[in-house]
Design a protein around this motif. Structure first.
Motif, PDB file in Angstrom:
ATOM      1  N   ILE A  46       0.848  -1.200   0.000  1.00 21.16           N
ATOM      2  CA  ILE A  46       0.000   0.000   0.000  1.00 21.16           C
ATOM      3  C   ILE A  46       0.879   1.242   0.000  1.00 21.16           C
ATOM      4  CG2 ILE A  46      -1.916  -1.125   1.225  1.00 21.16           C
ATOM      5  CD1 ILE A  46      -0.299   1.302   3.327  1.00 21.16           C
ATOM      6  N   PHE A  47       0.306   2.343  -0.513  1.00 23.17           N
ATOM      7  CA  PHE A  47       0.961   3.641  -0.371  1.00 23.17           C
ATOM      8  C   PHE A  47       0.112   4.483   0.560  1.00 23.17           C
ATOM      9  CE2 PHE A  47       1.171   8.155  -1.631  1.00 23.17           C
ATOM     10  CZ  PHE A  47       2.491   8.402  -1.252  1.00 23.17           C
ATOM     11  N   THR A  48       0.773   5.106   1.527  1.00 22.00           N
ATOM     12  CA  THR A  48       0.043   5.990   2.433  1.00 22.00           C
ATOM     13  C   THR A  48       0.833   7.261   2.697  1.00 22.00           C
ATOM     14  OG1 THR A  48      -0.880   6.253   4.639  1.00 22.00           O
ATOM     15  CG2 THR A  48       0.983   4.755   4.458  1.00 22.00           C
ATOM     16  N   THR A  49       0.114   8.364   2.846  1.00 17.93           N
ATOM     17  CA  THR A  49       0.778   9.611   3.233  1.00 17.93           C
ATOM     18  C   THR A  49       0.765   9.745   4.752  1.00 17.93           C
ATOM     19  OG1 THR A  49      -1.357  10.642   2.808  1.00 17.93           O
ATOM     20  CG2 THR A  49       0.363  10.974   1.174  1.00 17.93           C
ATOM     21  N   ARG A  50       0.070   8.814   5.408  1.00 21.80           N
ATOM     22  CA  ARG A  50      -0.035   8.905   6.872  1.00 21.80           C
ATOM     23  C   ARG A  50       0.405   7.601   7.534  1.00 21.80           C
ATOM     24  NH1 ARG A  50      -3.402  12.725   9.035  1.00 21.80           N
ATOM     25  NH2 ARG A  50      -2.369  12.138  10.968  1.00 21.80           N
TER      26      ARG A  50
ATOM     27  N   ALA B  84      -7.074   1.439   5.187  1.00 19.61           N
ATOM     28  CA  ALA B  84      -8.091   2.446   5.456  1.00 19.61           C
ATOM     29  C   ALA B  84      -8.067   2.810   6.931  1.00 19.61           C
ATOM     30  CB  ALA B  84      -9.462   1.925   5.051  1.00 19.61           C
ATOM     31  N   VAL B  85      -7.984   4.118   7.174  1.00 19.15           N
ATOM     32  CA  VAL B  85      -7.952   4.614   8.547  1.00 19.15           C
ATOM     33  C   VAL B  85      -9.162   5.533   8.728  1.00 19.15           C
ATOM     34  CG1 VAL B  85      -6.573   5.819  10.270  1.00 19.15           C
ATOM     35  CG2 VAL B  85      -5.425   4.531   8.453  1.00 19.15           C
ATOM     36  N   PRO B  86     -10.297   4.943   9.047  1.00 14.47           N
ATOM     37  CA  PRO B  86     -11.537   5.733   9.011  1.00 14.47           C
ATOM     38  C   PRO B  86     -11.546   6.902   9.999  1.00 14.47           C
ATOM     39  CG  PRO B  86     -11.907   3.539   9.926  1.00 14.47           C
ATOM     40  CD  PRO B  86     -10.537   3.526   9.349  1.00 14.47           C
ATOM     41  N   ALA B  87     -10.784   6.797  11.084  1.00 19.83           N
ATOM     42  CA  ALA B  87     -10.817   7.890  12.059  1.00 19.83           C
ATOM     43  C   ALA B  87     -10.192   9.163  11.504  1.00 19.83           C
ATOM     44  CB  ALA B  87     -10.096   7.475  13.352  1.00 19.83           C
ATOM     45  N   HIS B  88      -9.324   9.017  10.501  1.00 24.54           N
ATOM     46  CA  HIS B  88      -8.535  10.177  10.071  1.00 24.54           C
ATOM     47  C   HIS B  88      -8.531  10.427   8.568  1.00 24.54           C
ATOM     48  CE1 HIS B  88      -7.440  10.470  14.207  1.00 24.54           C
ATOM     49  NE2 HIS B  88      -7.114   9.176  14.207  1.00 24.54           N
ATOM     50  N   ASP B  89      -9.386   9.750   7.847  1.00 28.18           N
ATOM     51  CA  ASP B  89      -9.499  10.005   6.419  1.00 28.18           C
ATOM     52  C   ASP B  89     -10.981  10.066   6.092  1.00 28.18           C
ATOM     53  OD1 ASP B  89      -8.034   9.691   3.540  1.00 28.18           O
ATOM     54  OD2 ASP B  89     -10.019   8.746   3.558  1.00 28.18           O
TER      55      ASP B  89
ATOM     56  N   THR C 151      -0.276   2.175  -5.333  1.00 21.53           N
ATOM     57  CA  THR C 151      -0.219   0.754  -5.688  1.00 21.53           C
ATOM     58  C   THR C 151      -1.597   0.205  -6.016  1.00 21.53           C
ATOM     59  OG1 THR C 151      -0.577   0.115  -3.395  1.00 21.53           O
ATOM     60  CG2 THR C 151       1.712   0.428  -4.086  1.00 21.53           C
ATOM     61  N   GLY C 152      -2.613   1.086  -5.954  1.00 21.41           N
ATOM     62  CA  GLY C 152      -3.971   0.612  -6.206  1.00 21.41           C
ATOM     63  C   GLY C 152      -4.539  -0.122  -5.010  1.00 21.41           C
ATOM     64  N   ALA C 153      -3.905   0.083  -3.836  1.00 25.52           N
ATOM     65  CA  ALA C 153      -4.383  -0.570  -2.613  1.00 25.52           C
ATOM     66  C   ALA C 153      -4.124   0.375  -1.447  1.00 25.52           C
ATOM     67  CB  ALA C 153      -3.628  -1.877  -2.382  1.00 25.52           C
TER      68      ALA C 153
HETATM   69  C1  ANZ Z   1      -3.860   5.838   5.058  1.00 28.22           C
HETATM   70  C2  ANZ Z   1      -4.334   7.175   5.417  1.00 28.22           C
HETATM   71  C3  ANZ Z   1      -4.692   7.648   6.646  1.00 28.22           C
HETATM   72  C4  ANZ Z   1      -4.374   8.014   4.304  1.00 28.22           C
HETATM   73  C5  ANZ Z   1      -5.095   8.954   6.758  1.00 28.22           C
HETATM   74  C6  ANZ Z   1      -4.775   9.321   4.357  1.00 28.22           C
HETATM   75  C7  ANZ Z   1      -5.154   9.770   5.614  1.00 28.22           C
HETATM   76  P1  ANZ Z   1      -2.385  11.853  -1.833  1.00 28.22           P
HETATM   77  O1  ANZ Z   1      -2.112  12.927  -0.827  1.00 28.22           O
HETATM   78  O2  ANZ Z   1      -3.346  12.252  -2.870  1.00 28.22           O
HETATM   79  O3  ANZ Z   1      -1.143  11.240  -2.372  1.00 28.22           O
HETATM   80  N1  ANZ Z   1      -4.554   6.426  -1.463  1.00 28.22           N
HETATM   81  C8  ANZ Z   1      -3.397   5.838  -1.779  1.00 28.22           C
HETATM   82  N2  ANZ Z   1      -3.468   5.208  -2.961  1.00 28.22           N
HETATM   83  C9  ANZ Z   1      -4.713   5.447  -3.414  1.00 28.22           C
HETATM   84  C10 ANZ Z   1      -5.400   5.061  -4.581  1.00 28.22           C
HETATM   85  N3  ANZ Z   1      -4.825   4.302  -5.518  1.00 28.22           N
HETATM   86  N4  ANZ Z   1      -6.668   5.469  -4.750  1.00 28.22           N
HETATM   87  C11 ANZ Z   1      -7.275   6.219  -3.797  1.00 28.22           C
HETATM   88  N5  ANZ Z   1      -6.671   6.587  -2.669  1.00 28.22           N
HETATM   89  C12 ANZ Z   1      -5.406   6.221  -2.467  1.00 28.22           C
HETATM   90  O4  ANZ Z   1      -3.173  10.705  -1.059  1.00 28.22           O
HETATM   91  C13 ANZ Z   1      -2.530   9.582  -0.554  1.00 28.22           C
HETATM   92  C14 ANZ Z   1      -3.535   8.915   0.345  1.00 28.22           C
HETATM   93  O5  ANZ Z   1      -4.638   8.527  -0.447  1.00 28.22           O
HETATM   94  C15 ANZ Z   1      -2.978   7.677   0.981  1.00 28.22           C
HETATM   95  O6  ANZ Z   1      -2.777   7.847   2.394  1.00 28.22           O
HETATM   96  C16 ANZ Z   1      -4.152   6.703   0.915  1.00 28.22           C
HETATM   97  O7  ANZ Z   1      -4.856   6.920   2.114  1.00 28.22           O
HETATM   98  C17 ANZ Z   1      -4.931   7.176  -0.258  1.00 28.22           C
HETATM   99  F1  ANZ Z   1      -5.426   9.424   7.928  1.00 28.22           F
HETATM  100  O8  ANZ Z   1      -3.394   5.963   3.720  1.00 28.22           O
HETATM  101  B1  ANZ Z   1      -3.886   7.225   3.112  1.00 28.22           B
END
Ligand code: ANZ
Length: 920
Positions: free
Chosen positions: A293-297, A387-392, A382-384
């Motif tokens: 997975i890719f996450t910004t958080r 999910a962190v529902p409390a913060h997204d 990565t297309g995956a």
């Molecule tokens: C967990 C998380 C927790 C996220 C949180 C955000 C907030 P930007 O900033 O646009 O790069 N994401 C990652 N890949 C995705 C995809 N293929 N389609 C839809 N959403 C995707 O956004 C990156 C965030 O968007 C990532 O961080 C991921 O959700 C989601 F409190 O991961 B996050």
């Protein structure tokens, strides 16, 4: 005007000199037009009028000016027309170009036509194809931040495999030297495709069945094609792509140094979409596979309570349980066909399906359900996701909708933890203190992010990663009227042609339609094969191919041996000022930057950025005229009376309307159905309503410049285009206003002529007052041009002309410089007067007047006079008076007596030429 246009045509005074090192260069460029069948309307020349003023001004200031024009002449409309009529698009295009050229010439633009380029001309597209070949033959080394040749890559593979290669590539697919050396030709070919800067790949594309072609994201709006408005669907197809994503960071960094509108830079920043975050691997219960997975958080990982895969994700089929399969399959088919943009923006439509499988949170080892949902896009990260529902917010809505657990892991500093069940929305802010988060409990968000990344890297279950939203550009179009790809297929593998075989000319076809088996129109061409018999690629290049580097070709447009010579490029470098529409922000303006950076890296272009300064001209809107028809009758009511009836508004052609009054007879003749129309008048007139909207044929509000030139002249049109308002602003066109500008031109002319219209200019020495009018005008006009404020220049000319008329000035010493001053704006008028004044040569080649700073200062100024710090009155005072003199005048002024109230002042403070304060 005709006379001067013919002289310019004959003497070519606007030619740019090749590499004239004696003069500084100035390169000013308009976005070249697509020559459409409708010709120019008054909105089109707005930008050209502005660039022409600057080009002419810069020439007069001693610059060697490059001000070229050409045609972006491949494209859909000519091809659609060809499909309908059978006429070859080349013929339609040529016809339209001739018409455009005539229209442009009539406005008196000072383009250097000797440098004209047309993207559909084989001598031009040879270099578009040549660049494609270079792209194919290079890969992007992320270590050196430069493209390198494929040969370098091959020899590295032979020695070390992928080890030590840092490349922009399509798949993370590593191999050793031994493996490489044992691969078959086919496999090697396939592996190299993952690296080439122009590459073939299976790609989900926007397929438009009605147009029979793939469209770029910026050619699609809300699920319909921008041109034609046809439905667009998603489809997996083998396509050529350009690896623009390799340049993401540099495209972002380059923006900081550009003098472009902030709005355009911001649009590009968002389009490039840099985000810093982390990759992390989640296991899957019962499988050896993992989900990346890719996450910004990464800080929120302890709060990941479920996972979501894009419906297109490759693991979906594998991990879906039998009980869930039917539902998952159904959902996948539905979601795949939704346009990507809709999936991203439609945040309130919550859909998704549980796969039946569970992932393992690597920090907590907890099992988390794996869902699929269309808000996760396959093409990003990565297309995956975890999910962190409390913060997204999207995850929050999803969890609420499907009743999934929510765990708070961040609290706002100073607050305490609350039950997420009571929340209305998620807490998305990237600040606060970590809770329920194991090793990072109590930390602030930012250090927590770094700590988790470090932890993931140590445990080898993740790493820090910067992601970009920018996608590689899909470069194939299944159309006829575009550049053929210099590509042929040997045993199904793609090879590019050699430079000596370029240009690969567009072949003739019997019809401009796909073949029965759905292949693009080029598949109809006879013998579309190399001399050795290998089939040639049947797609053509998209619209942005030809426009990506046209500015470079203008530097050396007739060079048959090179794209452009080094010498020409070193001299002209890049565009000093580029004027065109804002609609190209994520299309042409980003592709051109990419294309140019590539040529820069290869050592061809000497500047990293193509366009130093950019101005977006505003749109000229149409001012539509409406008549009101009484429902169910053929009776029309004047606008002021329409509320007394039940009426329907109807757009009428604006050429039948003057100052909102309809020419009733013309209207009756306009259409047969109106021949017997009846009219309810107001004060004997039929008044139309109006609406400001897009200038368009269908709204009958298109104003043709030719007719205005016929009636008022090109100079009036030019001045009026500028007079409408600031260049960057959207503004409605109102033909009525051109009368005023036309009257001004006549007034200007009369400064030089007597009542009998005989030339009459005096050689007497000018008075100080006359000189002052002149020099103030020179100063104002020069400064206005330098800051691209042309509407204010036109008013200044009007003010100056009125003033000279008032003081009856017809002195040569004043009028001659004035002619030069107005020459960039109204060049025909200027040339004629310049000649009448007895000068030879073109006014456009004379030196632009300079102002004398002594003659632009005012003699007097308005001086505010204060008593004890309170402003009490003002006085006109001569500039530059000695302080003692100022004190005396102030104290003697009758207004002062009241405030002095018989007392002597304690102190007088004089700020010279500004203000006086008397302390009593
Ligand atoms: C967990 C998380 C927790 C996220 C949180 C955000 C907030 P930007 O900033 O646009 O790069 N994401 C990652 N890949 C995705 C995809 N293929 N389609 C839809 N959403 C995707 O956004 C990156 C965030 O968007 C990532 O961080 C991921 O959700 C989601 F409190 O991961 B996050």
């Amino acid at each position: 005007e005709k006379k001067w246009q013919e002289i310019w045509e004959r003497e070519k005074p606007w030619r740019a000199a090749d590499c004239d090192t004696g003069r500084p260069k100035f390169y000013i460029l308009d976005m070249f037009p697509y020559p459409s069948g409708a010709g120019l309307h008054v909105g089109h020349p707005l930008g050209y009028c502005a660039t022409d003023i600057i080009a002419r001004y810069k020439r007069m200031r001693g610059f060697n000016v490059l001000h070229p024009m050409g045609f972006d002449s491949f494209g859909l409309p000519a091809e659609q027309y060809a499909i309908e009529t059978g006429q070859h698009p080349a013929i339609t295009t040529e016809k339209n170009i001739i018409r455009y050229r005539e229209q442009l010439d009539r406005i008196g633009f000072s383009f250097d036509w000797a440098r004209e380029v047309r993207t559909c001309d084989p001598s031009y597209y040879k270099w578009t194809q040549w660049t494609f070949v270079q792209l194919f033959n290079h890969w992007y080394n992320k270590g050196t931040q430069k493209p390198e040749t494929i040969e370098v890559l091959i020899s590295h593979f032979e020695k070390s495999g992928t080890d030590g290669i840092e490349a922009a590539r399509t798949h993370d697919d590593d191999f050793t030297a031994d493996q490489w050396n044992s691969f078959s030709e086919e496999v090697r070919h396939e592996k190299l495709m993952y690296y080439r800067m122009a590459y073939l790949a299976d790609e989900m594309v926007n397929w438009c069945p009605a147009l029979g072609t793939v469209l770029a994201n910026d050619e699609v709006s809300e699920g319909f094609s921008v041109r034609g408005g046809h439905p667009v669907e998603r489809k997996l197809m083998k396509q050529w792509l350009l690896r623009i994503s390799a340049y993401s960071q540099r495209l972002l960094d380059g923006l900081d140094k550009l003098d472009w509108p902030d709005s355009i830079k911001e649009i590009q920043r968002n389009w490039i979409g840099r985000s810093e975050g982390a990759m992390a691997t989640f296991g899957i219960q019962g499988y050896g596979d993992v989900i990346e997975i890719f996450t910004t958080r990464p800080d929120t990982m302890y709060g990941a309570t479920f996972m979501v895969l894009a419906p297109e994700h490759e693991l979906v089929t594998k991990i879906t349980t039998d009980t869930q399969r039917k539902e998952v399959d159904k959902y996948t088919v539905w979601a795949k066909n939704r346009p990507e943009r809709e999936r991203m923006t439609d945040v309130n439509r919550i859909t998704g399906v549980f796969t039946g499988a569970y992932g393992i949170n690597p920090l907590t080892n907890n099992a988390v359900p794996i869902w699929i949902a269309d808000y996760v896009l396959m093409g990003y990260g990565t297309g995956a996701i975890m999910a962190v529902p409390a913060h997204d917010s999207r995850d929050f809505k999803f969890a609420r909708h499907f009743n999934l657990p929510i765990i708070q892991v961040v609290v706002n500093a100073g607050d305490s933890e609350t039950d997420p069940a009571t929340w209305d929305e998620s807490y998305d802010a990237k600040e606060g203190i970590m809770v329920n988060s194991g090793i990072i409990n109590g930390m602030e968000v930012k250090p927590a992010i770094s700590a988790i990344i470090r932890f993931l890297e140590e445990k080898e279950i993740g790493y820090g990663k910067i992601n970009f939203r920018l996608r590689d550009a899909i470069f194939s179009r299944q159309r006829y009227w575009g550049e053929p790809f210099p590509v042929y297929y040997k045993n199904g593998l793609a090879y590019v042609m050699e430079e000596k075989d370029l240009p690969l000319e567009l072949p003739e076809v019997d019809k401009y339609l796909p073949t029965e088996s759905g292949e693009p129109p080029l598949a109809r061409a006879k013998n579309w094969k190399t001399p050795e018999g290998y089939p040639i690629e049947c797609s053509t290049m998209p619209g942005f191919a030809g426009s990506s580097a046209y500015y470079l070709r203008y530097m050396d447009p007739r060079n048959d041996n090179e794209y452009f010579s080094k010498e020409a490029n070193q001299y002209w470098r890049n565009v000093d000022l580029y004027i065109g529409g804002a609609e190209h922000a994520t299309g042409h303006l980003i592709y051109a930057r990419f294309w140019n950076k590539f040529l820069f890296d290869l050592g061809y272009a000497c500047e990293q950025e193509p366009f130093k300064k950019l101005i977006n001209q505003g749109m000229i809107q149409g001012r539509s005229s409406l008549v009101y028809r009484v429902n169910g009758t053929n009776k029309f009511v004047s606008a002021g009376l329409r509320n007394q009836f039940e009426t329907t508004p109807i757009h009428v052609d604006v050429s039948m309307v003057t100052f909102d009054v309809l020419d009733v007879e013309a209207f009756k003749q306009w259409r047969a159905e109106y021949a017997n129309a009846e009219f309810v008048l107001e004060d004997g007139k039929f008044v139309c309503g109006f609406e400001v909207e897009k200038m368009s044929k269908s709204l009958h509000n298109v104003v043709n410049p030719d007719e205005l030139i016929e009636k008022y002249g090109a100079d009036a049109l030019r001045l009026y285009e500028m007079f409408l308002g600031p260049i960057e602003m959207h503004k409605p066109w109102d033909t009525n206003g051109i009368e005023g500008v036309s009257r001004f031109i006549k007034k200007f002319w009369r400064l030089f002529h007597n009542a009998e219209n005989e030339f009459s200019v005096s050689d007497e020495a000018p008075t100080n007052e006359e000189l002052k009018v002149l020099h103030k005008t020179i100063k104002k006009i020069s400064e206005d041009i330098e800051r691209f404020s042309f509407n204010t220049s036109v008013s200044e000319f009007m003010i100056c002309t009125n003033r000279l008329q008032e003081i009856k000035c017809n002195k040569r010493a004043v009028l001659q410089p004035l002619v030069l001053l107005i020459s960039p704006f109204a060049p025909h008028l200027a040339e004629e007067l310049w000649q009448q004044l007895g000068n030879s040569g073109s006014a456009g080649q004379a030196e632009f007047p300079k102002w004398d700073s002594k003659l632009v200062v005012d003699d007097t100024f308005t001086c505010p006079v204060s008593f004890n710090g309170k402003m009490r009155f003002t006085m006109e005072l001569a500039v530059g008076l000695p302080n003692a003199e100022v004190e005396k005048i102030i104290l003697e002024a009758p207004e002062s007596q009241k405030w002095l109230d018989g007392k002597a002042p304690r102190k007088i403070i004089v700020v010279p030429n500004k203000i006086v304060n008397v302390v009593v």
